[in-house]
Write a protein that holds these residues in place. Sequence first.
Motif, PDB file in Angstrom:
ATOM      1  N   SER A  85       0.842  -1.201   0.000  1.00 18.75           N
ATOM      2  CA  SER A  85       0.000   0.000   0.000  1.00 18.75           C
ATOM      3  C   SER A  85       0.873   1.245   0.000  1.00 18.75           C
ATOM      4  CB  SER A  85      -0.914   0.010   1.225  1.00 18.75           C
ATOM      5  OG  SER A  85      -0.163   0.313   2.390  1.00 18.75           O
ATOM      6  N   LEU A  86       0.335   2.307  -0.523  1.00 18.28           N
ATOM      7  CA  LEU A  86       1.023   3.591  -0.524  1.00 18.28           C
ATOM      8  C   LEU A  86       1.262   4.069   0.909  1.00 18.28           C
ATOM      9  CD1 LEU A  86       2.205   5.576  -2.521  1.00 18.28           C
ATOM     10  CD2 LEU A  86      -0.009   6.728  -2.588  1.00 18.28           C
ATOM     11  N   ASP A  87       0.309   3.834   1.798  1.00 24.29           N
ATOM     12  CA  ASP A  87       0.477   4.228   3.203  1.00 24.29           C
ATOM     13  C   ASP A  87       1.672   3.517   3.825  1.00 24.29           C
ATOM     14  OD1 ASP A  87      -1.686   5.970   3.186  1.00 24.29           O
ATOM     15  OD2 ASP A  87      -3.086   4.472   3.960  1.00 24.29           O
ATOM     16  N   TYR A  88       1.801   2.224   3.592  1.00 24.73           N
ATOM     17  CA  TYR A  88       2.924   1.460   4.127  1.00 24.73           C
ATOM     18  C   TYR A  88       4.246   2.010   3.589  1.00 24.73           C
ATOM     19  CZ  TYR A  88       6.333  -2.285   4.628  1.00 24.73           C
ATOM     20  OH  TYR A  88       7.478  -2.988   4.904  1.00 24.73           O
ATOM     21  N   LEU A  89       4.314   2.222   2.277  1.00 30.67           N
ATOM     22  CA  LEU A  89       5.555   2.690   1.666  1.00 30.67           C
ATOM     23  C   LEU A  89       5.901   4.109   2.107  1.00 30.67           C
ATOM     24  CD1 LEU A  89       5.155   1.202  -1.909  1.00 30.67           C
ATOM     25  CD2 LEU A  89       6.551   0.340  -0.021  1.00 30.67           C
ATOM     26  N   ARG A  90       4.907   4.951   2.269  1.00 26.57           N
ATOM     27  CA  ARG A  90       5.143   6.313   2.754  1.00 26.57           C
ATOM     28  C   ARG A  90       5.767   6.267   4.149  1.00 26.57           C
ATOM     29  NH1 ARG A  90       0.291   7.969   3.020  1.00 26.57           N
ATOM     30  NH2 ARG A  90      -0.034   8.197   0.791  1.00 26.57           N
ATOM     31  N   ASP A  91       5.274   5.360   4.980  1.00 28.79           N
ATOM     32  CA  ASP A  91       5.828   5.199   6.328  1.00 28.79           C
ATOM     33  C   ASP A  91       7.286   4.724   6.259  1.00 28.79           C
ATOM     34  OD1 ASP A  91       5.464   5.102   9.287  1.00 28.79           O
ATOM     35  OD2 ASP A  91       5.774   2.952   8.974  1.00 28.79           O
ATOM     36  N   VAL A  92       7.583   3.774   5.377  1.00 26.62           N
ATOM     37  CA  VAL A  92       8.957   3.297   5.194  1.00 26.62           C
ATOM     38  C   VAL A  92       9.851   4.464   4.778  1.00 26.62           C
ATOM     39  CG1 VAL A  92      10.448   1.840   3.735  1.00 26.62           C
ATOM     40  CG2 VAL A  92       8.298   0.922   4.636  1.00 26.62           C
ATOM     41  N   TYR A  93       9.385   5.260   3.848  1.00 28.65           N
ATOM     42  CA  TYR A  93      10.134   6.419   3.330  1.00 28.65           C
ATOM     43  C   TYR A  93      10.433   7.419   4.443  1.00 28.65           C
ATOM     44  CZ  TYR A  93      10.715  10.764   0.615  1.00 28.65           C
ATOM     45  OH  TYR A  93      11.153  11.958   0.095  1.00 28.65           O
ATOM     46  N   LEU A  94       9.436   7.728   5.232  1.00 28.15           N
ATOM     47  CA  LEU A  94       9.633   8.682   6.332  1.00 28.15           C
ATOM     48  C   LEU A  94      10.613   8.131   7.364  1.00 28.15           C
ATOM     49  CD1 LEU A  94       5.971   9.954   6.747  1.00 28.15           C
ATOM     50  CD2 LEU A  94       7.925  11.254   5.857  1.00 28.15           C
ATOM     51  N   LYS A  95      10.494   6.850   7.700  1.00 25.05           N
ATOM     52  CA  LYS A  95      11.411   6.232   8.673  1.00 25.05           C
ATOM     53  C   LYS A  95      12.838   6.157   8.128  1.00 25.05           C
ATOM     54  CE  LYS A  95       8.002   3.700  11.308  1.00 25.05           C
ATOM     55  NZ  LYS A  95       7.316   2.428  11.517  1.00 25.05           N
ATOM     56  N   ALA A  96      12.985   6.163   6.806  1.00 27.01           N
ATOM     57  CA  ALA A  96      14.306   6.145   6.178  1.00 27.01           C
ATOM     58  C   ALA A  96      14.903   7.545   6.059  1.00 27.01           C
ATOM     59  CB  ALA A  96      14.222   5.481   4.805  1.00 27.01           C
ATOM     60  N   GLY A  97      14.179   8.542   6.537  1.00 31.28           N
ATOM     61  CA  GLY A  97      14.710   9.913   6.530  1.00 31.28           C
ATOM     62  C   GLY A  97      14.192  10.791   5.421  1.00 31.28           C
ATOM     63  N   GLY A  98      13.221  10.291   4.652  1.00 32.81           N
ATOM     64  CA  GLY A  98      12.641  11.113   3.589  1.00 32.81           C
ATOM     65  C   GLY A  98      11.730  12.179   4.166  1.00 32.81           C
ATOM     66  N   VAL A  99      11.568  13.248   3.410  1.00 28.41           N
ATOM     67  CA  VAL A  99      10.727  14.379   3.818  1.00 28.41           C
ATOM     68  C   VAL A  99       9.635  14.554   2.766  1.00 28.41           C
ATOM     69  CG1 VAL A  99      10.691  16.846   4.302  1.00 28.41           C
ATOM     70  CG2 VAL A  99      12.654  15.475   4.986  1.00 28.41           C
ATOM     71  N   LEU A 100       8.409  14.743   3.241  1.00 33.72           N
ATOM     72  CA  LEU A 100       7.278  14.995   2.340  1.00 33.72           C
ATOM     73  C   LEU A 100       7.065  16.487   2.157  1.00 33.72           C
ATOM     74  CD1 LEU A 100       4.758  12.368   3.790  1.00 33.72           C
ATOM     75  CD2 LEU A 100       6.186  12.154   1.738  1.00 33.72           C
ATOM     76  N   ALA A 101       6.483  16.838   1.025  1.00 37.26           N
ATOM     77  CA  ALA A 101       6.187  18.255   0.747  1.00 37.26           C
ATOM     78  C   ALA A 101       5.137  18.770   1.725  1.00 37.26           C
ATOM     79  CB  ALA A 101       5.690  18.408  -0.678  1.00 37.26           C
TER      80      ALA A 101
END
Length: 159
Positions: free
Chosen positions: A143-159
């Motif tokens: 799911s996009l929600d799961y992947l977004r969480d992975v991205y944030l935990k990896a140090g990514g920043v959302l707009a």
Amino acid sequence: MADIDTPNIRAFLDTIAVSELGRALLAKSDNGYNVLVGSTPAAPMLFGSYADHPRRLIQIRPGLASTAAGRYQLLARWYDPYRKLLGLRDFSPASQDRIAVQQIRERLALPLIAAGRFDEAVARVRNIWASLPGAGYGQNEHSLDYLRDVYLKAGGVLA
């Protein structure tokens, strides 16, 4: 390589790796860089040399075989063109990262990732990685929600 030296790009690459391989398999390998398709945490199948793509055709299930290998599960048929395009000498972790970044670049998703537009970037590259939502290859999609969480935990920043 400058493209992957940003937190958002590195986090996006980490997200693809988690999506394609899972955290447990990443932990049981060289961070995914030496994983063959069909691996599971209980039965990891690893290749031993980064000199070249392993080029092993593995039967996943009846009607589905693949040569995917490495952290981003690159098919053997794509390795040679990217090796030539990028002037690569091997299938090392650095080469695999460069290929993944090039694939993202070709789908015009690098500026989206840099801007923190994660959902749009995933939509742009989903045809490359079967585990991304909406890929449509009949394989497990996260799911996009799961992947977004992975991205944030990896140090990514959302707009």
